[in-house]
Design a protein around this motif. Structure first.
Motif, PDB file in Angstrom:
ATOM      1  N   ARG A 132      -3.115 -19.900  20.959  1.00 55.31           N
ATOM      2  CA  ARG A 132      -3.528 -20.076  22.358  1.00 55.31           C
ATOM      3  C   ARG A 132      -2.907 -21.334  22.955  1.00 55.31           C
ATOM      4  O   ARG A 132      -2.483 -21.347  24.105  1.00 55.31           O
ATOM      5  CB  ARG A 132      -5.050 -20.100  22.471  1.00 55.31           C
ATOM      6  CG  ARG A 132      -5.673 -18.739  22.197  1.00 55.31           C
ATOM      7  CD  ARG A 132      -7.134 -18.684  22.558  1.00 55.31           C
ATOM      8  NE  ARG A 132      -7.972 -19.518  21.738  1.00 55.31           N
ATOM      9  CZ  ARG A 132      -8.679 -19.102  20.691  1.00 55.31           C
ATOM     10  NH1 ARG A 132      -8.650 -17.834  20.327  1.00 55.31           N
ATOM     11  NH2 ARG A 132      -9.426 -19.946  19.993  1.00 55.31           N
ATOM     12  N   THR A 190      -1.834  -8.901  20.807  1.00 52.72           N
ATOM     13  CA  THR A 190      -2.240 -10.222  20.324  1.00 52.72           C
ATOM     14  C   THR A 190      -2.233 -11.232  21.462  1.00 52.72           C
ATOM     15  O   THR A 190      -3.172 -12.016  21.627  1.00 52.72           O
ATOM     16  CB  THR A 190      -1.292 -10.690  19.198  1.00 52.72           C
ATOM     17  OG1 THR A 190      -1.315  -9.719  18.151  1.00 52.72           O
ATOM     18  CG2 THR A 190      -1.682 -12.042  18.656  1.00 52.72           C
ATOM     19  N   LYS A 234     -12.820 -25.259  22.198  1.00 60.60           N
ATOM     20  CA  LYS A 234     -12.762 -24.175  21.208  1.00 60.60           C
ATOM     21  C   LYS A 234     -11.578 -23.262  21.517  1.00 60.60           C
ATOM     22  O   LYS A 234     -10.848 -22.851  20.612  1.00 60.60           O
ATOM     23  CB  LYS A 234     -14.071 -23.383  21.210  1.00 60.60           C
ATOM     24  CG  LYS A 234     -14.131 -22.332  20.133  1.00 60.60           C
ATOM     25  CD  LYS A 234     -15.474 -21.649  20.100  1.00 60.60           C
ATOM     26  CE  LYS A 234     -15.481 -20.605  19.008  1.00 60.60           C
ATOM     27  NZ  LYS A 234     -16.758 -19.903  18.927  1.00 60.60           N
ATOM     28  N   SER A 279      -8.434 -24.857  20.379  1.00 56.61           N
ATOM     29  CA  SER A 279      -8.320 -25.156  18.947  1.00 56.61           C
ATOM     30  C   SER A 279      -7.405 -24.190  18.196  1.00 56.61           C
ATOM     31  O   SER A 279      -6.967 -24.490  17.092  1.00 56.61           O
ATOM     32  CB  SER A 279      -9.705 -25.160  18.296  1.00 56.61           C
ATOM     33  OG  SER A 279     -10.240 -23.841  18.277  1.00 56.61           O
ATOM     34  N   ASP A 280      -7.106 -23.054  18.789  1.00 59.89           N
ATOM     35  CA  ASP A 280      -6.237 -22.070  18.134  1.00 59.89           C
ATOM     36  C   ASP A 280      -4.778 -22.375  18.454  1.00 59.89           C
ATOM     37  O   ASP A 280      -4.409 -22.473  19.629  1.00 59.89           O
ATOM     38  CB  ASP A 280      -6.597 -20.664  18.622  1.00 59.89           C
ATOM     39  CG  ASP A 280      -5.665 -19.615  18.068  1.00 59.89           C
ATOM     40  OD1 ASP A 280      -5.762 -19.321  16.867  1.00 59.89           O
ATOM     41  OD2 ASP A 280      -4.822 -19.108  18.832  1.00 59.89           O
ATOM     42  N   ARG A 318      -5.358 -13.406  23.277  1.00 59.49           N
ATOM     43  CA  ARG A 318      -5.338 -14.855  23.518  1.00 59.49           C
ATOM     44  C   ARG A 318      -5.620 -15.162  24.983  1.00 59.49           C
ATOM     45  O   ARG A 318      -6.372 -16.077  25.309  1.00 59.49           O
ATOM     46  CB  ARG A 318      -3.971 -15.431  23.153  1.00 59.49           C
ATOM     47  CG  ARG A 318      -3.717 -15.532  21.696  1.00 59.49           C
ATOM     48  CD  ARG A 318      -2.387 -16.234  21.452  1.00 59.49           C
ATOM     49  NE  ARG A 318      -2.013 -16.034  20.075  1.00 59.49           N
ATOM     50  CZ  ARG A 318      -0.833 -15.603  19.673  1.00 59.49           C
ATOM     51  NH1 ARG A 318       0.127 -15.355  20.546  1.00 59.49           N
ATOM     52  NH2 ARG A 318      -0.581 -15.433  18.396  1.00 59.49           N
TER      53      ARG A 318
END
Length: 84
Positions: free
Chosen positions: A10, A37, A3, A6-7, A41
């Motif tokens: 990141r 930001t 998870k 998945s970004d 992350r």
């Protein structure tokens, strides 16, 4: 862990850290993003144990957690490159 990976932001942070350790300011500059930001992350990546942090004076220095994570990032990038 997946998870957290998945970004795209990141994952990009991990790719940068695969080249060597950096502080938040250096990461923000490399990613052309805001420090806040990038910090968010990094918090997720730390919780997933994908990165580690050490203190150097007032700075927090981030790096890939271990060789397993480095290989995972390397393989993900190679795999993505095969499909373009």
């Amino acid at each position: 862990m997946f998870k957290a990976l998945s970004d795209p932001g990141r994952l990009h942070t991990l790719i940068i850290l695969a080249a060597g350790e950096r502080n938040v300011g250096e990461l923000a500059e490399a990613e052309h993003d805001r420090v806040g930001t990038v910090s968010a992350r990094l918090k997720v990546l730390l919780q997933a144990r994908l990165v580690k942090r050490r203190r150097e004076g007032k700075n927090a220095i981030y790096s890939i957690a271990d060789d397993h994570v480095f290989q995972l990032v390397k393989n993900a990038v190679a795999h993505a490159g095969e499909h373009h």
